[in-house]
Design a protein around this motif. Structure first.
Motif, short mmCIF file in Angstrom:
data_model
loop_
_atom_site.label_atom_id
_atom_site.label_comp_id
_atom_site.label_asym_id
_atom_site.label_seq_id
_atom_site.Cartn_x
_atom_site.Cartn_y
_atom_site.Cartn_z
N LYS A 176 22.54 -44.94 11.08
CA LYS A 176 22.47 -43.54 10.65
C LYS A 176 21.03 -43.05 10.55
N SER A 177 20.19 -43.79 9.82
CA SER A 177 18.79 -43.38 9.69
C SER A 177 18.07 -43.44 11.04
N THR A 178 18.43 -44.42 11.86
CA THR A 178 17.84 -44.53 13.20
C THR A 178 18.07 -43.25 13.99
N LEU A 179 19.29 -42.71 13.91
CA LEU A 179 19.58 -41.47 14.64
C LEU A 179 18.67 -40.35 14.15
N GLY A 180 18.48 -40.25 12.83
CA GLY A 180 17.59 -39.23 12.29
C GLY A 180 16.17 -39.36 12.83
N LYS A 198 27.25 -24.23 25.09
CA LYS A 198 26.56 -22.95 25.00
C LYS A 198 26.19 -22.62 23.55
N ASP A 199 24.96 -22.15 23.36
CA ASP A 199 24.45 -21.70 22.07
C ASP A 199 24.33 -22.81 21.03
N ALA A 200 24.41 -24.06 21.42
CA ALA A 200 24.21 -25.16 20.48
C ALA A 200 22.75 -25.18 20.03
N LEU A 201 22.52 -25.43 18.76
CA LEU A 201 21.16 -25.58 18.26
C LEU A 201 20.62 -26.96 18.63
N LEU A 202 21.41 -27.99 18.35
CA LEU A 202 21.04 -29.36 18.72
C LEU A 202 22.19 -29.97 19.49
N GLN A 203 21.86 -30.65 20.58
CA GLN A 203 22.89 -31.37 21.32
C GLN A 203 22.30 -32.66 21.87
N THR A 204 23.01 -33.76 21.62
CA THR A 204 22.65 -35.02 22.26
C THR A 204 23.75 -35.38 23.24
N SER A 205 23.35 -35.97 24.33
CA SER A 205 24.30 -36.36 25.37
C SER A 205 24.02 -37.80 25.78
N GLY A 206 24.94 -38.71 25.43
CA GLY A 206 24.79 -40.12 25.81
C GLY A 206 23.54 -40.76 25.26
N LEU A 207 23.12 -40.36 24.07
CA LEU A 207 21.85 -40.80 23.52
C LEU A 207 21.88 -42.30 23.18
N THR A 208 21.01 -43.02 23.83
CA THR A 208 20.88 -44.47 23.62
C THR A 208 19.41 -44.76 23.31
N ALA A 209 19.17 -45.57 22.28
CA ALA A 209 17.78 -45.81 21.86
C ALA A 209 17.63 -47.23 21.34
N CYS A 210 16.40 -47.74 21.44
CA CYS A 210 16.14 -49.10 21.00
C CYS A 210 14.81 -49.15 20.26
N ILE A 211 14.62 -50.25 19.54
CA ILE A 211 13.33 -50.56 18.94
C ILE A 211 12.95 -51.93 19.48
N GLU A 212 11.79 -52.00 20.16
CA GLU A 212 11.41 -53.18 20.93
C GLU A 212 12.53 -53.47 21.93
N LYS A 269 8.28 -45.06 17.07
CA LYS A 269 8.69 -46.47 16.95
C LYS A 269 9.94 -46.75 17.78
N TYR A 270 10.71 -45.69 18.07
CA TYR A 270 11.97 -45.84 18.81
C TYR A 270 11.81 -45.31 20.23
N THR A 271 12.50 -45.96 21.16
CA THR A 271 12.45 -45.56 22.57
C THR A 271 13.83 -45.12 23.03
N VAL A 272 13.90 -43.91 23.57
CA VAL A 272 15.15 -43.43 24.16
C VAL A 272 15.27 -44.04 25.55
N THR A 273 16.32 -44.81 25.77
CA THR A 273 16.51 -45.49 27.05
C THR A 273 17.53 -44.81 27.94
N ASP A 274 18.33 -43.91 27.35
CA ASP A 274 19.30 -43.16 28.14
C ASP A 274 19.73 -41.92 27.36
N GLY A 275 20.20 -40.92 28.08
CA GLY A 275 20.68 -39.70 27.43
C GLY A 275 19.59 -38.68 27.19
#
Length: 250
Positions: free
Chosen positions: A44-48, A2-16, A56-62
């Motif tokens: 770290k930079s990838t998350l940003g 509740k009231d979170a400004l940013l929240q990620t849940s199970g965030l999974t991402a790839c490049i190609e 360039k990045y694809t979110v595959t889950d979350g």
């Protein structure tokens, strides 16, 4: 949460085909300062970039939520308009577009009409805090700027745009002691003005010396493997990442 400004849940991402982030959970509230640390190549930079919607990045889950809205599929420009900001390790040079013109255009896209007199007054105030020569306002964005001048220009944008969340990627990289002090002062001013939240991505800690750190996260191989408060930064300074790398392998 509740009231979170940013929240990620199970965030999974790839490049190609290469998966770079694995099930990242992160929650940031307004006014908080979060630090993301880890060895080189940890993601770290990838998350940003993923949080900011770099195509360039694809979110595959979350999911990614910002101010209660699911922004997982939102474009980078719409995330910026919603109140997110990302500073880059290597800011782009844009010949023909002045620093002043770039900031004013970004403000107009975010807020609509901007009164020119008020804009110029605030720009001058912020540049004075950062000890930037006023002539830089009329120079092409980052063209011919030194590394330190580029970083100051980004913090100037942060101070002027007043986003709800600022993601600062290696902002102190390559800066001397005086430049780090001025950049830190600009960040403090931003937080005072807007109660903005910070996610500071770094493997150095110089920029943290004058900032209060609420939460520290350690990333190894695309996983957040540890969470703590500001004291975790001190532990990393003393012992490095070996303990965290071992735990990631278990």
């Amino acid at each position: 949460m509740k009231d979170a400004l940013l929240q990620t849940s199970g965030l999974t991402a790839c490049i190609e085909e290469k998966e770079l982030l694995h099930g990242v959970d992160l929650t940031i509230h307004s006014g908080e300062t979060h630090v993301l640390m880890g060895p080189n190549g940890a993601g770290k930079s990838t998350l940003g970039y993923v949080l900011m919607g770099n195509p360039k990045y694809t979110v595959t889950d979350g999911k990614i939520y910002f101010a209660g809205q699911d922004i997982t599929e939102l474009s980078a420009d719409k995330r910026a308009k919603a109140g997110m900001f990302l500073s880059f390790q290597e800011p782009l040079e844009v010949p023909g577009l002045t620093l002043e013109g770039f900031i004013r255009s970004a403000l107009q896209q975010k807020a609509g009409h901007v009164r020119y007199y008020d804009f110029k007054k605030e720009l001058a105030r912020c540049m004075e805090i950062l000890q930037m020569d006023p002539s830089y306002a009329q120079r092409s964005l980052n063209v011919g700027f030194s590394g330190g001048e580029k970083k100051k220009a980004e913090i100037l944008q942060l101070m002027m745009l007043k986003p709800q969340l600022a993601i600062l990627d290696e902002t102190d990289s390559g800066l001397d002691v005086d430049a780090v002090r001025l950049v830190s002062k600009g960040i403090e001013e931003y937080q005072r003005d807007s109660n903005g939240a910070l996610l500071i991505i770094t493997h150095s800690t110089r920029i943290l010396d004058s900032l209060h750190v609420d939460h520290t996260h350690v990333m190894v191989d695309g996983h957040i493997v540890a969470n703590g408060d500001g004291s975790l930064v001190d532990e990393i300074n003393r012992g490095g990442y070996e303990r965290f790398e071992r735990s990631a392998e278990e």
